[in-house]
Design a protein around this motif. Structure first.
Motif, mmCIF file in Angstrom:
data_model
loop_
_atom_site.group_PDB
_atom_site.id
_atom_site.type_symbol
_atom_site.label_atom_id
_atom_site.label_comp_id
_atom_site.label_asym_id
_atom_site.label_seq_id
_atom_site.Cartn_x
_atom_site.Cartn_y
_atom_site.Cartn_z
ATOM 1 N N MET A 188 6.715 3.126 -6.186
ATOM 2 C CA MET A 188 5.661 3.997 -6.704
ATOM 3 C C MET A 188 4.423 3.205 -7.106
ATOM 4 N N ALA A 190 3.284 0.519 -5.968
ATOM 5 C CA ALA A 190 2.533 0.036 -4.812
ATOM 6 C C ALA A 190 1.589 1.104 -4.266
ATOM 7 N N LEU A 191 1.898 2.375 -4.579
ATOM 8 C CA LEU A 191 1.098 3.492 -4.038
ATOM 9 C C LEU A 191 0.145 4.099 -5.060
ATOM 10 N N ILE A 192 0.255 3.660 -6.312
ATOM 11 C CA ILE A 192 -0.266 4.476 -7.405
ATOM 12 C C ILE A 192 -1.752 4.307 -7.688
ATOM 13 N N GLU A 193 -2.334 3.210 -7.273
ATOM 14 C CA GLU A 193 -3.694 2.848 -7.677
ATOM 15 C C GLU A 193 -4.670 4.020 -7.567
ATOM 16 N N ARG A 195 -4.493 7.089 -8.428
ATOM 17 C CA ARG A 195 -3.999 8.436 -8.106
ATOM 18 C C ARG A 195 -3.447 9.126 -9.352
ATOM 19 N N LEU A 200 -0.041 11.638 -6.311
ATOM 20 C CA LEU A 200 1.070 10.749 -5.989
ATOM 21 C C LEU A 200 2.203 11.495 -5.303
ATOM 22 N N VAL A 203 1.394 11.966 -1.567
ATOM 23 C CA VAL A 203 1.370 10.675 -0.882
ATOM 24 C C VAL A 203 2.789 10.149 -0.695
ATOM 25 N N MET A 204 3.601 10.262 -1.751
ATOM 26 C CA MET A 204 4.954 9.726 -1.671
ATOM 27 C C MET A 204 5.824 10.517 -0.712
ATOM 28 N N GLU A 207 5.001 9.034 2.537
ATOM 29 C CA GLU A 207 5.539 7.675 2.656
ATOM 30 C C GLU A 207 7.051 7.694 2.865
#
Length: 352
Positions: A188, A190-193, A195, A200, A203-204, A207
């Motif tokens: 999480m 790694a994807l969160i910047e 958001r 999130l 996006v997740m 992913e």
């Protein structure tokens, strides 16, 4: 047109006045209203026997009921609904109520503290229990961490870019280990910047679909579970502020105490709280739910007066309400709830 409203339209002037005065008398005193007391206030001079006949007709129509061996009548749930829809006269907001609510805006502290003050003021003004559903915190997230507390209990720590920190309890899927939780958190983060939680989630999902084979199954389940909690399906209870329990217990008649305790058991278990906002969203402005119409609680002898509030984009983000016995002073409470919802909406918009 509701069944109650159509019946109301068919009543003659005398029947409508008897019905209205019985309901108003009951809402004011909580006691059954008798024919003798009505003869003293009717706009036309009629005998107690005539009033009794009208009351019997209204009872036959399902609008009034005679409790126990009393000679007086009280409105049924259908009668109260009909009164609220067709005969209720909503007053203006009293200046003392306005001042009490305005005073909650005092300092510029966090939204949670301000909403707690609003709940206390709303409970104080209405002598009922107040419910305030706080908005979700939708700032971008900086960091997520999972902490295992027990096999069936975990904590997620959310650190938002604006410095706000939230700790939320949730039930992880069976079989979680500290390493699978770390793996999920790393995934999480790694994807969160930049958001928000809502961003999130979508996006997740993408992913996870793209990298399904790479992700440990347990970590994936944890992510799914965590997202379900964050998406509002299970976390609404954390956003509900309840004040004024003592008001309901003090006002209750002896036979009502068990029902009131049952109501608060419901609240403390936070059962079906997700429906609270949904109830408010189904219509603009103040809505009134009487007795068993109130899907939120199993308690049939309560009424809920609720209104959504909006942010600067006119999006419904929360709700405020008052719950109490069915004999609430609706004409006074409706403008209080309406004003409180507008006040909270303005205040949230000013701070965003």
């Amino acid at each position: 047109m509701s069944n109650g409203t159509s019946i109301l339209n068919e009543l003659n002037d005398r029947s409508r006045e008897v019905f209205r005065r019985v309901v108003e008398g009951y809402l004011e005193s909580g006691e059954p209203v008798g024919s003798r007391s009505l003869t003293r206030v009717m706009s036309e001079k009629v005998s107690a026997a005539t009033v009794r006949n009208v009351m019997q007709d209204l009872e036959y129509l399902g609008l009034l009921n005679s409790p126990h061996v009393s000679a007086g009548r009280v409105p049924t749930q259908m009668g109260l609904r009909m009164f609220v829809d067709g005969l209720l006269e909503v007053g203006d907001l009293h200046s003392t109520d306005r001042e009490m609510l305005d005073a909650t805006l005092g300092d510029r502290g966090d939204v949670g503290a301000m909403l707690d003050r609003v709940g206390a003021a709303l409970s104080g003004a209405t002598h009922g229990a107040s419910l305030v559903l706080a908005p979700k915190h939708e700032a971008p997230i900086k960091h997520i961490e999972f902490v295992s507390l027990a096999p069936d209990r975990a904590l997620v720590v959310l650190v938002f870019a604006d410095g706000h920190v939230e700790n939320r309890l949730f039930t992880p899927p069976p079989g979680q280990t500290p390493s699978s939780m770390r793996q999920a958190a790393n995934f999480m983060n790694a994807l969160i910047e930049g958001r928000t939680l809502s961003d999130l989630k979508s996006v997740m999902r993408r992913e996870i679909a793209a990298r399904r084979q790479e992700i440990d199954v347990l970590a994936q389940e944890l992510i799914d579970s965590g997202l379900a909690v964050w998406d509002g399906e299970g976390d609404s209870y954390e956003r509900l502020i309840v004040r004024g329990r003592a008001n309901l217990l003090e006002a209750a008649a002896e036979e009502d105490l068990d029902r009131i305790r049952s109501l608060f058991d419901d609240l403390e278990r936070k059962r079906d709280i997700a429906e609270f906002l949904q109830l408010a969203e189904e219509g603009d402005g103040v809505r009134i739910f009487i007795g068993s119409e109130n899907k939120l609680f199993s308690l049939s002898g309560s009424s809920l007066v609720v209104s959504p509030y909006m942010n600067a984009d006119r999006k419904i983000i929360g709700a405020v309400g008052v719950i109490g016995p069915t004999r609430l002073n609706y004409g006074r409470i409706v403008p209080i709830v309406d004003y409180t919802a507008q006040l909270v909406g303005r205040m949230i918009s000013d701070r965003s």
